[in-house]
Design an enzyme around this catalytic site. Structure first.
Site, short mmCIF file in Angstrom:
data_model
loop_
_atom_site.label_atom_id
_atom_site.label_comp_id
_atom_site.label_asym_id
_atom_site.label_seq_id
_atom_site.Cartn_x
_atom_site.Cartn_y
_atom_site.Cartn_z
N SER A 206 7.86 96.79 50.42
CA SER A 206 7.57 95.43 50.89
C SER A 206 8.68 94.96 51.82
CB SER A 206 7.39 94.49 49.69
OG SER A 206 6.87 93.25 50.13
N ASN A 207 8.79 93.68 52.03
CA ASN A 207 9.83 93.14 52.92
C ASN A 207 10.31 91.80 52.34
OD1 ASN A 207 8.01 90.97 53.98
ND2 ASN A 207 6.90 92.76 54.72
N ASP A 208 11.22 91.14 53.06
CA ASP A 208 11.89 89.95 52.51
C ASP A 208 11.08 88.66 52.64
OD1 ASP A 208 14.14 91.16 51.57
OD2 ASP A 208 15.27 90.92 53.43
N SER A 209 9.88 88.71 53.19
CA SER A 209 9.12 87.47 53.39
C SER A 209 8.85 86.80 52.04
CB SER A 209 7.78 87.78 54.08
OG SER A 209 6.97 86.64 54.04
N ALA A 272 3.86 88.63 56.53
CA ALA A 272 4.60 89.78 57.05
C ALA A 272 3.89 91.01 56.52
CB ALA A 272 6.04 89.72 56.60
#
Ligand code: CTP
Length: 395
Positions: A206-209, A272
């Site tokens: 995943s990502n930091d969103s 994101a």
């Protein structure tokens, strides 16, 4: 949203213990807050705590004559731009509906003529009681805005309606309350959060969103009168008027957006979306194959949801975001063109910038127009500006 003088009126329900957090959030957002509380509220939260977080003396029945040069409840009513009774008990609701004036909360309420908000919280049977509902209807008919209680775990030890909504929701309710309905009759689909691409039952990419920007857009759009579907990976509190669809992966998000897209006026892709997903999802937790060997993953490319909508749109407006670490305007302009977006919001992301922050600074890009810069501001302010531009484009 401009900073306001907000009167917070605390009455005697167990949820009163969460009010210092609300006051602190409102002060942090730049509002001036003064608190008044009933004698019953003082059993659940202290005057000292509320004075400390609001940075002002709290008005109570015990100190209302402390400064005899002022009539305390009239002076407070005069100072306020907005009155919020939170939590509002069944007893106080009944008094407000009947116009009683027997403590500092009810007297100040009667002396105040501006915007009034109520956040009831109580036992489910007390909330559902015909008399309570009649009192609520009566107050609403007088123009009082009501944030209904949430379904959740009550102090009585079971799940039911009656719980005070999360502090973040109350803050949003206050922030968005005075939105003019500039999106009335419009149907918006908004995505939020970072997609989670499963590797196995307990791991994902995943990502930091955090979903804060997309959720702010959904809340403001709903407050501005739009019919909003929020398709999100993030479990953030939303106003009751927002329809939420929870998804995890890019493919699930694509399917949910496709269903809602046909009948909407505009879609805003604030999510994101992970560009890649593991080619295979293991049914079992992946095990180490040896004490030292590395692991090579094969990733498949996810569909570009925004570009797909840009290619397929008929009457809908398609809005995207561009998260860039460098050459922000140049990279974002390329995305505006390649994804056939009608509006693209460019922002810088990196450690401590953009993702998971309370504020953002962005540029709004539209085909063949000069970029419009919006200086650093809370995400609710940025969301309002984006939606105002979108409303103008929708006509
Ligand atoms: N987006 C999308 N589907 C994807 C990737 C991105 O719909 N598979 C959308 C995002 O929701 C956003 C916009 O496209 O509105 C731009 O996303 P961003 O992550 O900035 O760029 P990418 O298109 O992924 O390009 P790159 O990672 O190469 O910068």
């Amino acid at each position: 949203m401009t900073s306001q003088n907000i009167g917070i009126f605390v009455t005697g329900g167990i949820a009163a213990y969460k009010i210092p957090l609300l006051v602190r959030a409102l002060v942090r957002a730049g509002h001036a807050v003064r608190v008044a509380m009933t004698p019953a509220a003082q059993a659940f939260v202290t005057e000292g705590t509320l004075a400390t977080v609001s940075k002002h003396a709290v008005l109570t029945d015990h100190n209302e004559f402390a400064q005899p040069e002022h009539v305390a409840h009239v002076a407070l009513a005069h100072w306020m731009d907005m009155a919020v009774v939170v939590p509002a008990t069944a007893n106080t609701l009944a008094k407000l509906a009947a116009g009683l004036a027997d403590n500092v909360v009810t007297t100040t309420w009667l002396a105040f003529n501006g915007p009034k908000l109520i956040v009831p919280a109580m036992n489910d049977q007390m909330w559902l009681n015909d008399q309570t509902q009649a009192n609520i209807a009566h107050l609403q008919a007088q123009g009082v805005a009501v944030l209904p209680p949430a379904v959740g775990f009550l102090a009585e030890g079971y799940q039911a309606v009656g719980r005070m909504p999360e502090v973040e929701v109350i803050e949003t309710f206050i922030d968005t309350y005075q939105q003019v309905p500039f999106l009335a009759g419009k149907k918006l689909v908004i995505t939020a959060g970072g997609t989670r691409e499963r590797l196995d039952p307990v791991r994902y990419i995943s990502n930091d969103s955090s979903g804060k920007m997309g959720t702010a857009l959904a809340n403001i759009a709903a407050a501005a009168g739009a019919d909003v579907t929020l398709i999100t990976t993030a479990k953030r509190p939303v106003l009751p008027a927002v329809t939420v669809q929870n998804v995890q992966t890019a493919l699930e998000m694509q399917a949910a957006v496709a269903t809602a897209f046909e009948t909407c006026d505009a879609v805003i892709m604030a999510a994101a979306v992970s560009d890649y997903r593991p080619q295979t999802v293991s049914a079992h937790k992946l095990k180490k194959t040896s004490p030292t060997a590395g692991l090579t993953l094969t990733l498949a490319q996810n569909p570009d949801i925004l570009a797909g909508l840009g290619a397929q749109k008929t009457t809908q407006l398609v809005v995207g975001f561009a998260a860039e670490t460098n050459d922000v305007l140049a990279n974002a302009t390329k995305k505006l063109v390649s994804k056939h977006a009608d509006l693209l919001i460019a922002n810088r992301v990196g450690v401590g910038v953009g993702f998971d922050q309370e504020t953002n600074a962005v540029w709004l890009l539209r085909p063949e127009q000069a970029p419009e810069a919006i200086a650093e501001a809370p995400k609710t302010v940025i969301a309002t500006r984006i939606l105002q531009v979108l409303a103008t484009m929708m006509g």
